[in-house]
Scaffold this active site. Structure first.
Site, mmCIF file in Angstrom:
data_model
loop_
_atom_site.group_PDB
_atom_site.id
_atom_site.type_symbol
_atom_site.label_atom_id
_atom_site.label_comp_id
_atom_site.label_asym_id
_atom_site.label_seq_id
_atom_site.Cartn_x
_atom_site.Cartn_y
_atom_site.Cartn_z
ATOM 1 N N LYS A 97 -53.603 -72.258 15.293
ATOM 2 C CA LYS A 97 -52.486 -72.708 15.040
ATOM 3 C C LYS A 97 -51.444 -71.404 13.757
ATOM 4 O O LYS A 97 -52.096 -70.986 13.070
ATOM 5 C CB LYS A 97 -52.106 -73.827 14.101
ATOM 6 C CG LYS A 97 -50.637 -74.261 13.987
ATOM 7 C CD LYS A 97 -50.666 -75.459 15.169
ATOM 8 C CE LYS A 97 -48.952 -75.745 15.635
ATOM 9 N NZ LYS A 97 -48.693 -74.409 15.800
ATOM 10 N N LYS A 133 -51.245 -66.594 13.242
ATOM 11 C CA LYS A 133 -50.200 -65.841 13.123
ATOM 12 C C LYS A 133 -49.408 -65.299 14.195
ATOM 13 O O LYS A 133 -50.002 -63.626 14.703
ATOM 14 C CB LYS A 133 -49.584 -65.438 11.447
ATOM 15 C CG LYS A 133 -48.273 -66.109 11.136
ATOM 16 C CD LYS A 133 -48.106 -66.981 10.529
ATOM 17 C CE LYS A 133 -46.784 -67.510 10.180
ATOM 18 N NZ LYS A 133 -47.243 -68.796 9.220
ATOM 19 N N THR A 217 -41.404 -80.198 6.492
ATOM 20 C CA THR A 217 -42.002 -78.550 5.201
ATOM 21 C C THR A 217 -41.508 -78.644 4.629
ATOM 22 O O THR A 217 -42.345 -78.995 3.732
ATOM 23 C CB THR A 217 -42.450 -77.520 6.581
ATOM 24 O OG1 THR A 217 -42.786 -77.059 7.323
ATOM 25 C CG2 THR A 217 -42.804 -76.147 5.189
ATOM 26 N N ASN A 248 -34.625 -73.875 6.259
ATOM 27 C CA ASN A 248 -35.235 -74.932 6.478
ATOM 28 C C ASN A 248 -36.138 -75.667 5.498
ATOM 29 O O ASN A 248 -35.602 -76.944 5.864
ATOM 30 C CB ASN A 248 -35.998 -74.698 8.023
ATOM 31 C CG ASN A 248 -36.570 -75.800 8.174
ATOM 32 O OD1 ASN A 248 -37.847 -75.956 7.941
ATOM 33 N ND2 ASN A 248 -35.845 -76.136 9.396
HETATM 34 P P1 NAD Z 1 -35.004 -69.674 6.777
HETATM 35 O O1 NAD Z 1 -35.453 -68.174 7.302
HETATM 36 O O2 NAD Z 1 -35.040 -71.328 7.777
HETATM 37 O O3 NAD Z 1 -34.697 -69.148 5.283
HETATM 38 C C1 NAD Z 1 -35.785 -68.525 4.139
HETATM 39 C C2 NAD Z 1 -34.364 -68.646 3.230
HETATM 40 O O4 NAD Z 1 -34.861 -67.768 2.230
HETATM 41 C C3 NAD Z 1 -32.761 -68.090 3.909
HETATM 42 O O5 NAD Z 1 -32.121 -69.292 2.950
HETATM 43 C C4 NAD Z 1 -31.957 -66.968 3.105
HETATM 44 O O6 NAD Z 1 -31.373 -66.658 1.990
HETATM 45 C C5 NAD Z 1 -33.432 -66.247 1.524
HETATM 46 N N1 NAD Z 1 -33.657 -65.502 1.089
HETATM 47 C C6 NAD Z 1 -34.525 -64.396 1.703
HETATM 48 N N2 NAD Z 1 -35.227 -63.867 1.195
HETATM 49 C C7 NAD Z 1 -34.850 -64.460 -0.131
HETATM 50 C C8 NAD Z 1 -34.510 -63.023 -1.745
HETATM 51 N N3 NAD Z 1 -35.097 -62.075 -1.465
HETATM 52 N N4 NAD Z 1 -34.290 -63.813 -2.387
HETATM 53 C C9 NAD Z 1 -33.227 -65.421 -2.774
HETATM 54 N N5 NAD Z 1 -33.322 -65.875 -1.200
HETATM 55 C C10 NAD Z 1 -34.005 -65.508 -0.167
HETATM 56 O O7 NAD Z 1 -36.416 -69.742 6.286
HETATM 57 P P2 NAD Z 1 -37.726 -70.632 6.210
HETATM 58 O O8 NAD Z 1 -38.416 -71.264 7.494
HETATM 59 O O9 NAD Z 1 -37.409 -72.434 5.084
HETATM 60 O O10 NAD Z 1 -38.647 -71.087 5.146
HETATM 61 C C11 NAD Z 1 -39.539 -70.409 3.907
HETATM 62 C C12 NAD Z 1 -40.947 -69.690 3.616
HETATM 63 O O11 NAD Z 1 -41.598 -71.070 4.497
HETATM 64 C C13 NAD Z 1 -41.736 -68.989 4.382
HETATM 65 O O12 NAD Z 1 -41.879 -68.725 3.605
HETATM 66 C C14 NAD Z 1 -41.928 -69.542 4.954
HETATM 67 O O13 NAD Z 1 -43.355 -68.763 6.219
HETATM 68 C C15 NAD Z 1 -42.350 -70.567 4.510
HETATM 69 N N6 NAD Z 1 -42.375 -71.775 5.511
HETATM 70 C C16 NAD Z 1 -42.468 -72.367 6.883
HETATM 71 C C17 NAD Z 1 -42.705 -73.235 7.476
HETATM 72 C C18 NAD Z 1 -41.386 -74.072 8.294
HETATM 73 O O14 NAD Z 1 -41.590 -74.884 8.759
HETATM 74 N N7 NAD Z 1 -40.406 -73.534 8.432
HETATM 75 C C19 NAD Z 1 -43.491 -73.801 8.242
HETATM 76 C C20 NAD Z 1 -44.335 -73.495 6.071
HETATM 77 C C21 NAD Z 1 -44.396 -72.351 5.387
#
Ligand code: NAD
Length: 454
Positions: A97, A133, A217, A248
């Site tokens: 997953k 992944k 999340t 998100n």
């Molecule tokens: P997303 O693309 O929706 O949002 C990412 C955010 O990070 C954006 O607001 C972007 O502007 C910001 N960002 C990127 N680089 C940056 C930097 N250098 N400095 C400051 N801000 C920065 O992504 P997401 O889905 O919210 O995921 C965020 C993290 O959580 C990732 O590491 C992802 O692997 C992890 N994650 C996501 C989920 C999920 O369900 N979406 C689940 C588990 C883990």
């Protein structure tokens, strides 16, 4: 809250003004190798658990890896070849997953690390799934909806025989969303003939998606944070937080934390126009709903508008220097490092890792020394995969639950996982990350032994 890629300005395939912009660079790509970090974290706990050599060798590396080319005819008629990955780290406890990321700096090592972290994440919350992944080296900022659809379909064509509801179940991740999942599902069903909604999660609600998945999340981060605060004897309404990210994960974490009474004083995100990050801070706290109206599809905040609404636009790393009780890194990996960890404010007592791998081992060592309660990524952000598991169960049954039921089950799962990790950490005087790893690796190693693999 987050728009689909099929927003009106994209569905017609016209070029948008952000077409020339690019995704935030990864700090990790040069200075840190996420896979080496993941292996070092594993080695430390394998030693603590006294795992035998064969089990260590099995779990230090992925079981299977796929690297492939995805040729796409672009809107201008040229053909561009994108690089795609799928890594299956371990499936002893159930089908693999893990999400699929679209990122210009995606590397096989990042995907390997993330697949390994998925194995531990599913195990620590005790869901019957393994770790995988995927990714594509591309920048959706510069791609039309049609081009993104072709990448999704091309990705599935390359691995259609090696993924599926009973072997490996993909999901959205950075810069992919429900629309990408639907294109992938459609391609998978065309190839295999039939309906296989359990092939992929993060689908749109009404087309096999689960209510609550979008929030899961971020809410999960705060469910574990709520438990940590309980343990610390601190009421949420007495706390303030600073958050990195406004995508998100971050937005739903902020929403639930604020509902519990906490105050978020600043958020950091990537600025597309300036190609750098900013921290937006406002005395009295941020207004989530208002900021959401000036946010782009990728979680970037419009700086001029934020400033006109009374926000200060500080340097990108200022989020970690704020005088708050809680830090929530929820953007990218390798953000709290040996170089900047000394800038964490002395009053910070809890760090809840919304992102995957936001803290490097050097930073970890200092955080541990300072006695900050760190809720590690594999536990703090496991709400997403837990809800994906619920989605898969519902998809396979073709019977869908009410949102309250989904979120109630999520709360039960994460609270019980938090308590197990925290109990072990206290009992064995372990750092929370090591306790979470010990539980997860112990469970996966047992499944491998019981199956007779090692
Ligand atoms: P997303 O693309 O929706 O949002 C990412 C955010 O990070 C954006 O607001 C972007 O502007 C910001 N960002 C990127 N680089 C940056 C930097 N250098 N400095 C400051 N801000 C920065 O992504 P997401 O889905 O919210 O995921 C965020 C993290 O959580 C990732 O590491 C992802 O692997 C992890 N994650 C996501 C989920 C999920 O369900 N979406 C689940 C588990 C883990």
């Amino acid at each position: 809250m987050r728009e689909s890629v099929l927003t009106p300005h994209r569905v017609d395939g016209t070029e948008t003004s952000n077409r020339l912009l690019s995704a935030p660079p990864r700090k990790s790509s040069k200075a840190y190798n996420s896979f080496e970090i993941a292996q070092a974290q594993f080695d430390k706990v394998a030693e603590y658990l006294g795992l035998d050599q064969a089990t260590r060798e099995l779990l230090r590396y992925p079981l299977r890896e796929y690297q492939f080319a995805i040729p796409v005819r672009m809107d201008d008629g040229t053909v561009k070849v994108f690089r795609g990955f799928r890594v299956q780290h371990n499936d002893a406890r159930g089908p693999g997953k893990g999400g699929i990321r679209f990122h210009p700096q995606e590397t096989i090592d990042t995907v390997r690390a993330l697949s390994m972290w998925m194995t531990w994440k599913c195990a620590v919350v005790d869901i019957p799934l393994g770790g995988a992944k995927g990714g594509v080296v591309c920048d959706p900022h510069n791609l039309s909806a049609r081009e993104q659809e072709q990448i999704c379909r091309g990705w599935v064509r390359q691995v259609a025989r090696d993924v599926g509801p009973v072997s490996d179940v993909p999901a959205p991740d950075v810069m992919t969303d429900a629309q990408h999942m639907l294109w992938m599902l459609d391609e998978f069903e065309r190839i295999h003939g039939g309906h296989f909604p359990g092939f992929i999660t993060g689908k749109p609600v009404g087309l096999g998606g689960s209510l609550g998945r979008t929030e899961a999340t971020g809410y999960g981060v705060v469910i574990t944070l709520r438990e940590a605060l309980k343990e610390a004897g601190m009421r949420p309404e007495k706390t303030q937080a600073s958050v990195q990210g406004f995508g998100n994960v971050a937005r739903y974490a902020i929403e639930l934390y604020q509902r519990l009474g906490g105050r978020v004083i600043g958020v950091a995100c990537w600025d597309q126009a300036d190609q750098r990050a900013y921290t937006y801070r406002r005395t009295g706290g941020i207004d989530l709903a208002q900021l959401a109206t000036i946010t782009d599809h990728f979680g970037g905040i419009n700086r001029a508008k934020a400033v006109s609404l009374g926000y200060e636009a500080l340097a990108g790393e200022a989020w970690l220097e704020q005088d708050v009780y809680i830090l929530i890194p929820a953007a990218m990996e390798n953000q709290i490092t040996g170089d900047n960890v000394t800038r964490v404010h002395p009053r910070v007592r809890v760090i809840a890792e919304g992102a995957n791998g936001p803290t490097t081992p050097e930073a970890d060592a200092r955080i541990q020394r300072l006695g900050i309660l760190l809720i590690p990524d594999l536990l703090a952000n496991a709400g997403g995969v837990t809800c994906s598991y619920f989605e898969q169960v519902q998809s396979n049954m073709n019977y869908f639950w009410e949102k309250d039921e989904v979120l109630g089950k999520l709360d039960v799962k994460l609270t019980s996982a938090y308590c197990a990790v925290s109990d072990l950490a206290r009992r064995e005087k372990l750092y929370m990350r090591d306790a979470a790893y010990a539980i997860a690796i112990g469970r996966v190693a047992k499944a491998c032994h019981d199956r007779g693999w090692v």
